[in-house]
Design a protein around this motif. Structure first.
Motif, mmCIF file in Angstrom:
data_model
loop_
_atom_site.group_PDB
_atom_site.id
_atom_site.type_symbol
_atom_site.label_atom_id
_atom_site.label_comp_id
_atom_site.label_asym_id
_atom_site.label_seq_id
_atom_site.Cartn_x
_atom_site.Cartn_y
_atom_site.Cartn_z
ATOM 1 N N GLN A 159 123.373 106.681 -47.396
ATOM 2 C CA GLN A 159 123.435 107.272 -48.735
ATOM 3 C C GLN A 159 122.609 108.558 -48.743
ATOM 4 O O GLN A 159 121.448 108.562 -48.303
ATOM 5 N N ILE A 160 123.223 109.643 -49.240
ATOM 6 C CA ILE A 160 122.607 110.967 -49.239
ATOM 7 C C ILE A 160 122.479 111.440 -50.676
ATOM 8 O O ILE A 160 123.432 111.348 -51.453
ATOM 9 N N ARG A 161 121.301 111.994 -51.024
ATOM 10 C CA ARG A 161 121.080 112.511 -52.366
ATOM 11 C C ARG A 161 121.421 114.000 -52.417
ATOM 12 O O ARG A 161 121.242 114.726 -51.434
ATOM 13 N N TYR A 162 121.941 114.431 -53.548
ATOM 14 C CA TYR A 162 122.335 115.818 -53.783
ATOM 15 C C TYR A 162 123.531 116.190 -52.898
ATOM 16 O O TYR A 162 124.355 115.342 -52.547
ATOM 17 N N MET A 198 122.849 112.396 -58.701
ATOM 18 C CA MET A 198 123.630 111.327 -58.087
ATOM 19 C C MET A 198 123.592 111.492 -56.572
ATOM 20 O O MET A 198 123.078 112.488 -56.047
ATOM 21 N N LEU A 199 124.113 110.503 -55.859
ATOM 22 C CA LEU A 199 124.174 110.554 -54.401
ATOM 23 C C LEU A 199 125.523 110.061 -53.935
ATOM 24 O O LEU A 199 126.260 109.382 -54.661
ATOM 25 N N PHE A 200 125.886 110.395 -52.701
ATOM 26 C CA PHE A 200 127.146 109.932 -52.128
ATOM 27 C C PHE A 200 126.852 109.015 -50.955
ATOM 28 O O PHE A 200 125.791 109.111 -50.322
ATOM 29 N N GLN A 201 127.800 108.131 -50.683
ATOM 30 C CA GLN A 201 127.639 107.116 -49.635
ATOM 31 C C GLN A 201 128.722 107.292 -48.588
ATOM 32 O O GLN A 201 129.896 107.452 -48.917
ATOM 33 N N LEU A 202 128.322 107.214 -47.332
ATOM 34 C CA LEU A 202 129.237 107.273 -46.194
ATOM 35 C C LEU A 202 129.370 105.869 -45.617
ATOM 36 O O LEU A 202 128.371 105.271 -45.196
#
Length: 881
Positions: free
Chosen positions: A215-218, A163-167
């Motif tokens: 968006q950043i993965r890991y 998954m990835l997170f979004q700023l």
């Protein structure tokens, strides 16, 4: 000479005092001068009063710390000797090495130097855990701790695998800079990514840019670096889970309107892009703009497998793949995705990319040179803050344009729809003295401007300033004015808004109407606007520029009026409304309004003052006075009355005067109505009203009487009905009173002879013209109780055989007069004959329980009566028809 023992004691006391002064109160610095050993000759005693020759050591510093975050205090490279310790820690905790404190905590830090911010830097750290649904917190820094130290705030964000997170950055977004540059506001953000192959630097960013999301993965880390003595000013960055992607990072940028140039860098710039990875940029080009991507710095990698390419994706279009060294697409519109793909590199020469995105408008600006005449000022305003309109005045971008009288300027409009622009022309009419005034009789009309302007005139204002001791007279050259009130709104044609110089509204007016003149003795602003549906009318081409005729006539007269005066002549066709200035809001404090009403000949006026709103007065009282103009008779006078309605009838011209107090709460307002009626018509109206009332009452009474009669007839019909019941009970509907008493047997008929039912049809004329009965039915004048079964059909009585003697000539020859026929009668007594001579009669069939009976036949010759036995008994009474 002092003893050596005393000298030694003094020295120990001085050292003890120096060691105690090293610990100070929180956030308070204290100074200590440690004792320095004195050098003396051998065999001599030291002099305790001697002044030390060594310089004083620098003072220490302490501070209270309360924090929920974990932070580390580390020594700067090359900094002066200084030590930081946690007070009351067991075992003692001091630096060096780095001093790490885990939150939450509340303690006191002791520094051995007076300026620890020059020797130490502080790093705060917080972990953010994201689950399948949400993240534990957002990114936000606390500015209360160590404001003078060099600080860095780090947030480690962890997400589930794959998954990835979004700023989500707060407005106005972020912009990317080279890692060697610094931000103008000293707030520098760095985003790094932890991969299995190592740490990847996504980029360095400053506030106030085009990047809205990343968006950043890991697993990743966000770092904010601040130099010492910098005030922290940071808005929260929202952290959330983003959609899955193959790219290590996705940068979303909303490109600005107008001409702009935005720079971007690939990950790990300038060290080199990770091998066999990809990075995505999503660009949103504003409407009516084009974007061109230009590569400024590229380094081709040495690939073991594949090649480095750039792919462009747009919805509804085929993907376009370019080599890094190729010319990139131009004039991109809408939403564009740019994906950088790296090959499997050898590691000796990595992929490096630096590029910019140029945005420019696809439309050409509209130029207009405006020369304003004397006395007119033009203002242009963009009413839609969300539009892409760019206005320039002499090449300078303006949000609000003002062109003064007798000036010339060049205007530029780029992507400015006409419905978003508000063009207002203003003018001033004033005179210093009444004899030298040239304004009298001036007409207020819509001026004509250059057609190169992108929108028509939407508003015109005139500032009217009468001379001292004079009155401003306003009249309509188009047939009078009327005030926009309920039922008489100004929905067609231009509207005129009257207000005082301070902005207080006096009313909205339009033409035509019954107001011939409005008079005031103070400065007034008149504003002309298109009809109520102005916004839609602009799109249809209707505006003030289409008004060719003058809207108002302006003149000044000698003398001052009290308040605002309306001169009007009511119309016969419809009522005339009187509204206080500013209605439905209240009148201005301590102001007066008057109406001079001229009635036409042969007409009376009904004046109704309704919807009177009374304020809570602080000084003075409200008043209403109605007075005849010819006799000065006061018809109505009220002071400080309550809310209600006043109604008077006037037979000649009159005046209405309303005065307001200085209210503490609420406002004074009223909405009156004048209706005209011909003289002498009042008596006729009263007579007609009485006649209508009498006729209404008579109609109601007649309706009641008819209803009662109809109801009585229905009851009588219901009582006359009867029904034969095979159960042996006789009843009549809706008549319970006539039922047989309990215990008595119900009497029923044993048989019903049909001849009794149709006896009124059997009468006929005799031979000599006299009316006789030719058939005597048997009398049935008795009844007896029925004792047979009640669940069967009524019994059919058995008649004795016919013993009558035949009479010659009694019957006609059946072959000549009767023919067989089918009849609807029951099986008993059916004759099966039909007499052709009786077809035209009302009753032409008959039945009996045995032999056919005689029928009364009408012929030219009378037939003889039948012969009867003496044993036959008949009732002497004849049936009445």
């Amino acid at each position: 000479m002092r003893s050596p023992l005393l000298a030694l004691c003094a020295l120990l006391a001085a050292r003890l005092s120096a060691s105690q002064e090293m610990t100070v109160d929180p956030q308070v610095s204290s100074e200590t001068t440690p004792a320095v050993p004195l050098v003396t000759s051998p065999g001599s005693e030291p002099d305790p009063t001697a002044v030390p020759t060594q310089a004083a050591e620098p003072r220490g510093r302490s501070m209270d710390v309360t924090s929920d975050a974990t932070f580390t205090i580390s020594k700067k490279p090359g900094a002066a000797a200084c030590q930081a310790c946690v007070r009351d820690s067991q075992p003692p905790s001091c630096s060096p090495p780095d001093l790490k404190l885990n939150g939450p905590l509340s303690t006191v830090l002791d520094f051995s130097c007076a300026q620890p911010e020059e020797a130490f830097r502080v790093e705060f750290n917080q972990e953010i855990e994201c689950t399948q649904d949400q993240c534990s917190s957002d990114i936000h820094a606390d500015s209360a701790h160590f404001p003078d130290f060099s600080r860095s705030f780090t947030w480690d964000v962890k997400v589930p695998s794959s998954m990835l997170f979004q700023l989500d950055f707060p407005d106005p977004g972020m912009r990317q800079i080279s890692p060697s540059d610094t931000c103008p506001d000293q707030h520098t953000f760095t985003i790094i990514l932890y991969q299995r192959t190592g740490v990847t630097n996504i980029g360095t960013f400053c506030r106030n840019g085009t990047i809205s999301h990343i968006q950043i993965r890991y697993k990743g880390r966000v770092t904010l670096s601040l130099p010492g003595h910098t005030l922290l000013n940071m808005s929260a960055i929202k952290v959330s889970l983003g959609p899955s992607s193959k790219s290590i990072a996705t940068v979303e940028a909303l490109l600005p309107r107008g001409h702009s140039l935005t720079e971007f860098f690939s990950a790990n710039y300038p060290a080199g892009f990770p091998t066999e990875d990809q990075m995505r940029w999503n660009f949103t080009v504003p409407p009516m703009h084009n974007a061109t991507i230009l590569f400024l710095e590229t380094t081709l990698p040495q690939c073991q497998m594949g090649s480095a390419t750039v792919e462009y994706l747009q919805e509804g279009k085929a993907a376009v793949s370019k080599a890094v060294t190729d010319a990139q697409p131009v004039n991109l519109q809408g939403e564009v995705d740019m994906v950088l793909h790296n090959c499997r590199t050898t590691g000796s020469q990595p992929l490096v990319l630096r590029f910019n995105v140029s945005v420019y408008s696809s439309n050409q600006p509209r130029l207009c040179t405006v020369v304003m005449p004397e006395g007119l000022t033009l203002t242009i305003e963009n009413r839609n803050a969300q539009s892409y309109c760019e206005m320039k005045m002499d090449s300078a971008v303006k949000e609000f344009i003002t062109v003064l009288p007798k000036t010339s300027t060049t205007l530029s409009f780029l992507d400015c729809p006409s419905e978003d622009l508000l063009l207002t022309v203003s003018s001033t009419f004033e005179c210093a003295s009444l004899p030298d005034c040239s304004v009298n009789g001036a007409l207020l009309s819509i001026p004509t401007l250059d057609s190169c302007l992108p929108a028509p005139i939407q508003k015109v204002t005139w500032l009217l300033r009468p001379p001292t001791n004079s009155t401003l007279d306003l009249a309509s050259p188009k047939g009078g004015l009327r005030q926009s009130l309920p039922g008489q709104e100004c929905n067609s044609g231009s509207s005129l808004f009257l207000s005082e110089a301070d902005g207080s509204m006096l009313g909205q007016f339009c033409s035509p109407g019954s107001i011939s003149k409005v008079q005031l003795s103070r400065n007034v602003v008149v504003s002309a606007t298109p009809p109520a549906t102005a916004a839609s009318q602009v799109k249809k081409g209707r505006n003030l520029g289409n008004e060719q005729a003058a809207l108002l006539s302006v003149s000044f007269s000698e003398g001052e009026t009290e308040g605002m005066v309306y001169q009007l002549s009511p119309t016969i066709s419809s009522p005339t409304l009187l509204a206080t200035p500013g209605w439905p809001d209240g009148m201005a404090a301590s102001s007066t309004a008057s109406w001079l009403v001229q009635l036409p000949d042969q007409y009376d006026a009904n004046l109704v003052l309704a919807n009177i709103s009374q304020p809570k007065c602080g000084v003075g009282q409200t008043s209403i006075r109605v007075q005849q103009l010819d006799t000065n008779e006061v018809v109505l006078s009220s002071t400080g009355g309550g809310d209600g309605e006043d109604q008077v009838k006037l037979s000649s011209s009159f005046s209405v005067r309303m005065s307001n107090c200085r209210p503490q709460q609420g406002g004074f307002s009223s909405l009156g109505r004048i209706s005209l009626e011909k003289k002498g018509k009042m008596l006729m109206n009263i007579i007609l009203a009485v006649l209508v009332a009498v006729l209404t009452i008579a109609f109601i009474v007649l309706a009641i009487v008819c209803a009662k009669k109809q109801h009585k007839k229905k009851q009588m019909k219901a009582n006359r009905l009867s029904m034969y019941n095979p159960k042996g009970q006789l009843f009549r509907p809706a008549d319970d009173v006539l039922r047989s008493p309990a215990g008595e047997e119900t009497n029923v008929y044993e048989a019903i002879d049909d001849t009794m039912v149709y006896s009124h049809l059997l009468g006929d004329a005799g031979q000599n013209g006299t009316e006789t009965d030719c058939f005597r039915p048997p009398a049935v004048d008795t009844y007896r109780s029925f004792t047979g079964p009640t669940d069967q059909k009524p019994p059919v009585p058995e008649l004795p055989p016919d013993t009558r003697k035949p009479v010659l000539g009694m019957f006609l020859n059946t072959a000549e007069s009767f023919v067989p026929a089918h009849t609807p009668l029951g099986p008993q007594g059916s004759l099966g004959y039909q007499d052709s001579r009786m077809v035209d009669n009302e009753l032409y069939t008959f039945k009996s329980s045995g032999e056919p009976n005689t029928t009364c036949l009408q012929t030219k010759e009378s037939l003889p009566l039948p012969y009867y036995d003496d044993d036959d008994e008949w009732d002497d009474d004849e049936d009445e028809d």
